[in-house]
Design an enzyme around this catalytic site. Structure first.
Site, mmCIF file in Angstrom:
data_model
loop_
_atom_site.group_PDB
_atom_site.id
_atom_site.type_symbol
_atom_site.label_atom_id
_atom_site.label_comp_id
_atom_site.label_asym_id
_atom_site.label_seq_id
_atom_site.Cartn_x
_atom_site.Cartn_y
_atom_site.Cartn_z
ATOM 1 N N ARG A 2 0.825 -1.192 0.000
ATOM 2 C CA ARG A 2 0.000 0.000 0.000
ATOM 3 C C ARG A 2 0.860 1.242 0.000
ATOM 4 N NH1 ARG A 2 -3.194 -1.588 3.786
ATOM 5 N NH2 ARG A 2 -1.834 -0.980 5.486
ATOM 6 N N HIS A 89 0.100 -7.701 7.346
ATOM 7 C CA HIS A 89 0.470 -6.324 7.694
ATOM 8 C C HIS A 89 -0.152 -5.347 6.705
ATOM 9 C CE1 HIS A 89 2.834 -2.804 8.814
ATOM 10 N NE2 HIS A 89 3.067 -2.651 7.525
ATOM 11 N N GLU A 90 -0.124 -5.689 5.432
ATOM 12 C CA GLU A 90 -0.660 -4.793 4.409
ATOM 13 C C GLU A 90 -2.168 -4.609 4.524
ATOM 14 O OE1 GLU A 90 1.179 -3.042 2.342
ATOM 15 O OE2 GLU A 90 3.041 -3.980 3.028
ATOM 16 N N THR A 91 -2.853 -5.585 5.097
ATOM 17 C CA THR A 91 -4.319 -5.565 5.146
ATOM 18 C C THR A 91 -4.867 -5.553 6.572
ATOM 19 O OG1 THR A 91 -4.342 -7.998 5.056
ATOM 20 C CG2 THR A 91 -4.499 -6.819 2.952
#
Length: 266
Positions: A2, A89-91
């Site tokens: 992201r 971690h990204e979501t």
């Protein structure tokens, strides 16, 4: 991804199999373990409620036979744990005092929150389609036309014209994340090669402090923002997910988990 620093697009060959491959990823992670790892992904507060399923994950993984199937049993388990940790971690929808802990809230989101930009960079090779936006979607939060283009080509879907598929088709969504995981983008190795022990650092890598381990994967994904300046809460968050998932799969963490003292890739 992201907040991934700009990745130079290259047409890289997907590492469909590196080393010795064995069986399906379902032999490494069961449905129950998947649900335990991503415990709150279907919570009512999560944007992605009902989207990320075990069956979609396995179907996508079967398109990349080397994933979760390369090397020793421990290497295979770390491959799966590291992939799910970095994408969690990204979501993530977790917070410090979240029920069951911050690391039980991966896969809460399927697309970037509050995306204002179209993430379109002029490109003859990967031209943006009229009216389409290439903000972060899916487990790796795939972003920019120069990533949607090659990812789509690799998995046989025109994502330049249909970027929303990454947030509406769960198998496609997982495939884009696995494409990123399995594909080297020079000078960066693939995350898969790193975690399975198939990457050998060059002299330049060693001089930059980049040694094999989970920390190099963080450097691959977002090193420009997170690595090389000492302690960073984002790096620690990635490690927290990874340790929890390794514990669930019953495998050691390996060495070099952080990138605090690694220089980012050029």
């Amino acid at each position: 991804m992201r907040s991934l620093a700009v990745v130079v697009a290259v047409v890289a060959t997907v590492a469909m199999a590196i080393g010795t491959a064995h069986g399906s990823v379902s032999s490494i992670i069961s449905h129950a373990q998947f649900d335990r790892m991503l415990l709150h992904r279907n919570d009512g507060a999560c944007q992605a409620k009902g989207f990320y399923t075990y069956d979609a994950f396995v179907a996508a993984a079967n398109a990349f036979p080397g994933f979760g199937a390369t090397g020793s049993t421990d290497a295979r388990k770390r491959d799966v744990a590291a992939f799910l940790a970095q994408t969690s971690h990204e979501t993530t929808g977790g917070w410090a005092t979240a029920p069951d802990g911050a690391f039980a809230w991966g896969y809460c989101f399927k697309q970037e929150r509050g995306a204002a930009a179209d993430y379109c960079t002029p490109s003859a090779q990967w031209p943006c389609a009229p009216g389409k936006r290439y903000y972060g979607r899916g487990p790796i939060q795939l972003s920019h036309n120069y990533n949607y283009g090659p990812a789509g080509r690799a998995i046989g879907v025109d994502l330049l014209r249909n970027p929303d598929l990454v947030a509406t088709d769960p198998t496609v969504s997982f495939k884009t994340a696995l494409w990123f995981w399995m594909t080297a983008q020079a000078p960066k190795p693939s995350s898969h090669a790193v975690i399975t022990g198939k990457w050998s650092p060059s002299g330049a890598d060693r001089a930059a402090g980049r040694a094999p381990g989970f920390g190099v994967i963080t450097n691959i994904i977002n090193g420009g923002l997170e690595c090389g300046h000492g302690q960073d809460s984002r790096v620690a968050d990635r490690i927290g997910f990874y340790k929890r998932y390794c514990d669930i799969l019953g495998v050691g963490y390996g060495d070099n988990l952080d990138c605090y003292n690694q220089r980012p890739f050029a």
